[in-house]
Design a protein around this motif. Structure first.
Motif, PDB file in Angstrom:
ATOM      1  N   LEU A  38       0.837  -1.207   0.000  1.00  0.00           N
ATOM      2  CA  LEU A  38       0.000   0.000   0.000  1.00  0.00           C
ATOM      3  C   LEU A  38       0.872   1.258   0.000  1.00  0.00           C
ATOM      4  O   LEU A  38       0.574   2.239  -0.702  1.00  0.00           O
ATOM      5  CB  LEU A  38      -0.917  -0.002   1.223  1.00  0.00           C
ATOM      6  CG  LEU A  38      -2.086  -0.986   1.187  1.00  0.00           C
ATOM      7  CD1 LEU A  38      -2.721  -1.115   2.573  1.00  0.00           C
ATOM      8  CD2 LEU A  38      -3.130  -0.545   0.158  1.00  0.00           C
ATOM      9  N   ASP A  39       1.939   1.208   0.765  1.00  0.00           N
ATOM     10  CA  ASP A  39       2.867   2.349   0.802  1.00  0.00           C
ATOM     11  C   ASP A  39       3.485   2.574  -0.571  1.00  0.00           C
ATOM     12  O   ASP A  39       3.576   3.700  -1.060  1.00  0.00           O
ATOM     13  CB  ASP A  39       3.949   2.092   1.851  1.00  0.00           C
ATOM     14  CG  ASP A  39       4.813   3.323   2.113  1.00  0.00           C
ATOM     15  OD1 ASP A  39       4.349   4.453   1.851  1.00  0.00           O
ATOM     16  OD2 ASP A  39       5.953   3.153   2.573  1.00  0.00           O
ATOM     17  N   TYR A  44       6.806   6.401   7.935  1.00  0.00           N
ATOM     18  CA  TYR A  44       6.871   7.783   8.439  1.00  0.00           C
ATOM     19  C   TYR A  44       8.116   8.497   7.906  1.00  0.00           C
ATOM     20  O   TYR A  44       8.062   9.686   7.553  1.00  0.00           O
ATOM     21  CB  TYR A  44       6.897   7.785   9.966  1.00  0.00           C
ATOM     22  CG  TYR A  44       5.549   7.613  10.617  1.00  0.00           C
ATOM     23  CD1 TYR A  44       4.469   8.437  10.284  1.00  0.00           C
ATOM     24  CD2 TYR A  44       5.346   6.631  11.593  1.00  0.00           C
ATOM     25  CE1 TYR A  44       3.238   8.284  10.886  1.00  0.00           C
ATOM     26  CE2 TYR A  44       4.105   6.473  12.206  1.00  0.00           C
ATOM     27  CZ  TYR A  44       3.059   7.303  11.845  1.00  0.00           C
ATOM     28  OH  TYR A  44       1.833   7.160  12.449  1.00  0.00           O
ATOM     29  N   TYR A  45       9.233   7.795   7.852  1.00  0.00           N
ATOM     30  CA  TYR A  45      10.487   8.366   7.346  1.00  0.00           C
ATOM     31  C   TYR A  45      10.314   8.860   5.905  1.00  0.00           C
ATOM     32  O   TYR A  45      10.751   9.960   5.556  1.00  0.00           O
ATOM     33  CB  TYR A  45      11.586   7.305   7.427  1.00  0.00           C
ATOM     34  CG  TYR A  45      12.831   7.576   6.614  1.00  0.00           C
ATOM     35  CD1 TYR A  45      13.771   8.512   7.026  1.00  0.00           C
ATOM     36  CD2 TYR A  45      13.068   6.874   5.435  1.00  0.00           C
ATOM     37  CE1 TYR A  45      14.920   8.749   6.286  1.00  0.00           C
ATOM     38  CE2 TYR A  45      14.208   7.098   4.691  1.00  0.00           C
ATOM     39  CZ  TYR A  45      15.140   8.031   5.119  1.00  0.00           C
ATOM     40  OH  TYR A  45      16.262   8.261   4.362  1.00  0.00           O
ATOM     41  N   GLU A  46       9.660   8.049   5.074  1.00  0.00           N
ATOM     42  CA  GLU A  46       9.449   8.447   3.680  1.00  0.00           C
ATOM     43  C   GLU A  46       8.535   9.663   3.573  1.00  0.00           C
ATOM     44  O   GLU A  46       8.631  10.430   2.609  1.00  0.00           O
ATOM     45  CB  GLU A  46       8.856   7.279   2.894  1.00  0.00           C
ATOM     46  CG  GLU A  46       9.864   6.160   2.624  1.00  0.00           C
ATOM     47  CD  GLU A  46       9.311   5.127   1.682  1.00  0.00           C
ATOM     48  OE1 GLU A  46       8.131   4.742   1.869  1.00  0.00           O
ATOM     49  OE2 GLU A  46      10.031   4.712   0.767  1.00  0.00           O
ATOM     50  N   GLN A  47       7.667   9.841   4.557  1.00  0.00           N
ATOM     51  CA  GLN A  47       6.783  11.008   4.582  1.00  0.00           C
ATOM     52  C   GLN A  47       7.449  12.205   5.280  1.00  0.00           C
ATOM     53  O   GLN A  47       6.822  13.242   5.470  1.00  0.00           O
ATOM     54  CB  GLN A  47       5.474  10.664   5.307  1.00  0.00           C
ATOM     55  CG  GLN A  47       4.690   9.522   4.682  1.00  0.00           C
ATOM     56  CD  GLN A  47       4.364   9.765   3.230  1.00  0.00           C
ATOM     57  OE1 GLN A  47       3.791  10.800   2.869  1.00  0.00           O
ATOM     58  NE2 GLN A  47       4.739   8.822   2.373  1.00  0.00           N
ATOM     59  N   GLU A  76      20.185   7.538  10.335  1.00  0.00           N
ATOM     60  CA  GLU A  76      19.900   8.443   9.218  1.00  0.00           C
ATOM     61  C   GLU A  76      18.994   9.589   9.650  1.00  0.00           C
ATOM     62  O   GLU A  76      19.212  10.752   9.294  1.00  0.00           O
ATOM     63  CB  GLU A  76      19.248   7.674   8.070  1.00  0.00           C
ATOM     64  CG  GLU A  76      20.194   6.855   7.237  1.00  0.00           C
ATOM     65  CD  GLU A  76      19.535   6.374   5.955  1.00  0.00           C
ATOM     66  OE1 GLU A  76      19.984   6.757   4.872  1.00  0.00           O
ATOM     67  OE2 GLU A  76      18.555   5.621   6.064  1.00  0.00           O
ATOM     68  N   ILE A  77      17.948   9.248  10.400  1.00  0.00           N
ATOM     69  CA  ILE A  77      16.994  10.267  10.846  1.00  0.00           C
ATOM     70  C   ILE A  77      17.675  11.271  11.768  1.00  0.00           C
ATOM     71  O   ILE A  77      17.502  12.485  11.623  1.00  0.00           O
ATOM     72  CB  ILE A  77      15.784   9.604  11.532  1.00  0.00           C
ATOM     73  CG1 ILE A  77      14.942   8.859  10.499  1.00  0.00           C
ATOM     74  CG2 ILE A  77      14.934  10.646  12.260  1.00  0.00           C
ATOM     75  CD1 ILE A  77      13.818   8.029  11.084  1.00  0.00           C
ATOM     76  N   MET A  78      18.449  10.779  12.727  1.00  0.00           N
ATOM     77  CA  MET A  78      19.144  11.681  13.639  1.00  0.00           C
ATOM     78  C   MET A  78      20.121  12.573  12.891  1.00  0.00           C
ATOM     79  O   MET A  78      20.314  13.744  13.241  1.00  0.00           O
ATOM     80  CB  MET A  78      19.867  10.871  14.721  1.00  0.00           C
ATOM     81  CG  MET A  78      18.924  10.180  15.697  1.00  0.00           C
ATOM     82  SD  MET A  78      17.767  11.330  16.488  1.00  0.00           S
ATOM     83  CE  MET A  78      17.029  10.273  17.733  1.00  0.00           C
ATOM     84  N   SER A  79      20.734  12.033  11.857  1.00  0.00           N
ATOM     85  CA  SER A  79      21.644  12.842  11.045  1.00  0.00           C
ATOM     86  C   SER A  79      20.888  13.956  10.332  1.00  0.00           C
ATOM     87  O   SER A  79      21.340  15.113  10.292  1.00  0.00           O
ATOM     88  CB  SER A  79      22.351  11.945  10.025  1.00  0.00           C
ATOM     89  OG  SER A  79      23.210  12.697   9.194  1.00  0.00           O
TER      90      SER A  79
END
Length: 348
Positions: A102-103, A136-139, A168-171
């Motif tokens: 779905l994503d 969520y990361y992709e959004q 990656e997110i923290m970066s």
């Protein structure tokens, strides 16, 4: 008549068992095709298994997953739904496959709802949590992804992808000290893959973040930290990362190798974070999981071995060093085993 019935039942039981064995062997062949990237052959193989056992939730699960990898998301959803209809085995992978499909189809809200439904049903399973966080990361909803990834790591600390994505997110959020810890643990779990190259280069960029050298004044080094980076529980560590960059520029001129600098930087970061933990009452994943492990490592005699190990993907000399220092490598493994045993005893 009774004897004939028993004989017939026996024959039917043998037939069912033989059929199941045949289905399992066909599925295993399909999995082999899937694992080599030959998705079309895998799909055709699974279809043969369905001819024998049309309602096999195992076959529909594997078929759905292969369709997803083959970017045929509609069929992936179709076969996942057949698993849902049976409401028996293999529901967990069906949730993951359908929600991910779905994503991929550009329906992230539906994907998120289905992942959340799966988590309500199965609890904090790390794969459901990871894939929900990735959606969520992709959004670019990073703040929503962070606590979910932390729950996933608490559920399964050995899932390298969760550490990598959190790093990656923290970066991206310029939370450099936290990103360093995530990337280090990822490399500890996965030292020699394509992703390891990416992670190691990201890590090097954190050693010296916010540091630049004046083009006109060779000896002038500029450090710039925004208020958020220099404050809070990781403020001192973020400042130190920047200071390391300035120190590295000087020590490179003095002839220190890249590996010597990396080992020195790693020791400094791990030790200051350990000291920060000792000096305050902060808690959570970073303070209770990452920092105690890495601080113990920095205080041990195994840090050099660790640094060569996690740099396997980028340093041609690492395999040679590890082979030539096999006693140190084995001692590092023994130390890790002892640490693991100690943690298990503490938990019990």
């Amino acid at each position: 008549m009774k004897q004939q019935f028993l004989n017939l039942a026996f024959i039917l039981a043998i037939s069912v068992a033989f059929g199941q064995t045949t289905v399992d062997s066909i599925v295993n062949k399909g999995i082999e095709f899937h694992d080599t990237g030959d998705y079309q052959s895998a799909i055709e193989t699974y279809k043969k298994a369905l001819e024998i056992e049309p309602n096999s939730s195992l076959v529909h699960t594997e078929l759905a997953m292969t369709y997803m990898y083959n970017q045929d998301y509609e069929n992936a959803i179709k076969h996942s739904d057949l698993v849902f209809e049976q409401n028996g085995d293999h529901l967990l992978p069906a949730y993951i496959t359908k929600a991910s499909s779905l994503d991929y189809l550009g329906k992230p809200d539906e994907a998120i709802s289905l992942f959340q439904e799966g988590i309500e049903k199965f609890g904090d399973h790390f794969l459901l949590l990871y894939n929900l966080a990735y959606t969520y990361y992709e959004q670019e909803e990073y703040e929503k992804a962070i606590p979910i990834l932390k729950r996933g790591i608490a559920s399964n600390p050995d899932h390298s992808s969760s550490h990598f994505l959190l790093g990656e997110i923290m970066s991206l959020l310029n939370r450099n000290a936290e990103s360093v810890l995530n990337l280090h643990y990822f490399l500890f779990l996965e030292p020699n893959t394509d992703r390891s190259v990416t992670a190691f280069n990201m890590l090097l960029n954190k050693y010296g973040a916010n540091v630049s050298q004046d083009e006109e004044k060779e000896n002038q080094i500029n450090i710039s930290l925004d208020p958020e980076q220099s404050s809070g529980e990781f403020g001192p560590a973020n400042m130190m990362l920047s200071m390391l960059g300035a120190t590295n520029m000087i020590e490179k001129k003095e002839g220190k190798s890249e590996m010597e600098l990396f080992i020195s930087n790693t020791e400094s970061v791990f030790k200051i974070l350990g000291e920060l933990k000792d000096d305050n009452e902060n808690s959570g994943l970073y303070w209770d999981f990452y920092i105690p492990f890495f601080h113990d490592l920095a205080k041990s005699e195994h840090l050099e071995t660790y640094c060569y190990y996690i740099s396997l993907s980028v340093n041609d000399k690492s395999p040679e060093w590890l082979n030539e220092n096999s006693e140190k490598t084995e001692a590092f493994g023994d130390w890790l085993q002892g640490l693991n045993t100690e943690n298990q005893e503490t938990q019990n």
